[in-house]
Design an enzyme around this catalytic site. Sequence first.
Site, PDB file in Angstrom:
ATOM      1  N   HIS A   1       0.821  -1.223   0.000  1.00 62.71           N
ATOM      2  CA  HIS A   1       0.000   0.000   0.000  1.00 62.71           C
ATOM      3  C   HIS A   1       0.854   1.272   0.000  1.00 62.71           C
ATOM      4  CE1 HIS A   1      -3.516  -2.461   1.911  1.00 62.71           C
ATOM      5  NE2 HIS A   1      -3.226  -2.821   0.678  1.00 62.71           N
TER       6      HIS A   1
ATOM      7  N   PHE B   1      -0.946  -8.199   5.029  1.00 63.14           N
ATOM      8  CA  PHE B   1       0.389  -7.621   4.856  1.00 63.14           C
ATOM      9  C   PHE B   1       0.399  -6.283   4.108  1.00 63.14           C
ATOM     10  CE2 PHE B   1       0.711 -12.371   4.233  1.00 63.14           C
ATOM     11  CZ  PHE B   1       0.742 -12.636   5.602  1.00 63.14           C
ATOM     12  N   CYS B   2      -0.631  -5.466   4.283  1.00 68.13           N
ATOM     13  CA  CYS B   2      -0.705  -4.149   3.623  1.00 68.13           C
ATOM     14  C   CYS B   2      -0.529  -4.289   2.113  1.00 68.13           C
ATOM     15  CB  CYS B   2       0.336  -3.177   4.177  1.00 68.13           C
ATOM     16  SG  CYS B   2       0.041  -2.759   5.888  1.00 68.13           S
ATOM     17  N   ALA B   3      -1.002  -5.401   1.579  1.00 66.62           N
ATOM     18  CA  ALA B   3      -0.966  -5.602   0.120  1.00 66.62           C
ATOM     19  C   ALA B   3      -2.255  -6.339  -0.240  1.00 66.62           C
ATOM     20  CB  ALA B   3       0.276  -6.389  -0.275  1.00 66.62           C
TER      21      ALA B   3
END
Length: 458
Positions: free
Chosen positions: A134, A380-382
Amino acid sequence: MSVSVDAATCTSTPSGIAAPLPVLGRDVTVPLVTGGEVTYAALDYAASAPALQRVWDDVAAYAPYYGSVHRGAGYLSQLSTDLFENSRVAVAEFLDCREGDQVVFTRSTTDSLNLLADALPADCQVFVFETEHHASLLPWRDARVTYLNAPRTPDEAVATLECALADRDPHGPALVCVTGASNVTGELWPVRELAAAAHAHGARIVLDAAQLAPHHPVSVQELDVDWVAFSGHKLYAPFGSGVLAGRSDWLTEAEPYLAGGGASRKVARRADGGVDVEWHTTAARHEAGSPNVIGVYSIASACKALTEAGFDSLVAREQYLIRKVREGLAAVPEVKVLSLFGDDAPRVGVISFVVEGWNSSHFAAALSAEYGIGVRDGLFCAHPLVRTLLGSDPQTQGECGAPEAAPGEKSLNAIRVSFGAGTPDEHVERFVSAVTELVKDGAKWNYRTEEGRCVPAV
Ligand SMILES: Cc1ncc(COP(=O)(O)O)c(C=O)c1O
């Protein structure tokens, strides 16, 4: 007394593989819910790596001499200013920057990419793969952003970018943002080829090296990227600093990222009552406020420590650990490792997986509570990438204790194990045994959901 050694049970590091680098916390013990204590196995390097002992020693040696940077007339201020500016030189050397490149110190990779987003020329088009973290996906608010679909091979990544760039307005400025190594799969992206494609179409490229720089040498010149961003806390220097390094023109032409002291060279009242400001044209333009000299010095120290240890031996050791983990996980049929580019893709020590019949948060909680192993679970911020890899919609959260997906259904979250230069063999060996045992025998303890996370029910 005779001792028999069996290759199957032999766990010593093979000759030719270097020992791990000393890091802080290597002797820390943590309690187990099942009783007793074990040394903590830090296997979440991709989030934040432990400090290198060498970095800590350098910071401790400097700490008594700490002083203000760029501000004071005193001896310690002068010394601190020198240390700060020399750190810029050390980072430029570490990244093999071009003559004239700027090294701007920031708080993190996220901060670095937001700074660059703020410095984009008017009407800049941005191209970014949906697979990005992100921090790379989201900062480009005011730009025209083209999100590129997840490629399934490195070649397809280059072809997808080529295709998107061929359609763009060839006269306006454009920027490609790409990761060097995925924070989900650990897979390396074809940065050099993507940079060549970007430049062939008159675009520039920024490399998100948050996961690459701690594991591989990064040469701005060899990769031919325009900017590189990385974070100190993933590079064994957890003191709150990051880096944006690369071409100076867009940075010098942009308004300062933060307005204030340090970024301004001259400020004067105007006759009409307003204020005239002359901003610095060096990296200081984007470093307003008192700089974090400890954070910056620690990054320079880590750069030197990794360079002196030698990336050849660091990479050889990490690949050896990757093989151990991947082979261990492959022996458990319920485990599915997530991959975009396939088994043979070159990768760093970041591996995400799901376990059939298990809620990922439950699995990670059991690894921690029953084995003293710290991993990460979630998206995982993805989010778009993990959604693609799982083939599921991770909007809904599973209840702890119950598998979030029935056997044969898609998981909603994943588990990530990650390691690096400070990881001893025993940590990955314990991890593989723990995964095998948990899948075979189940958790020994009960867990409950608390604020969306699994925790041991005490
Ligand atoms: C690939 C990648 N890019 C960017 C970031 C953001 O780094 P930071 O949180 O240090 O800003 C991360 C963090 O995990 C990452 O893995």
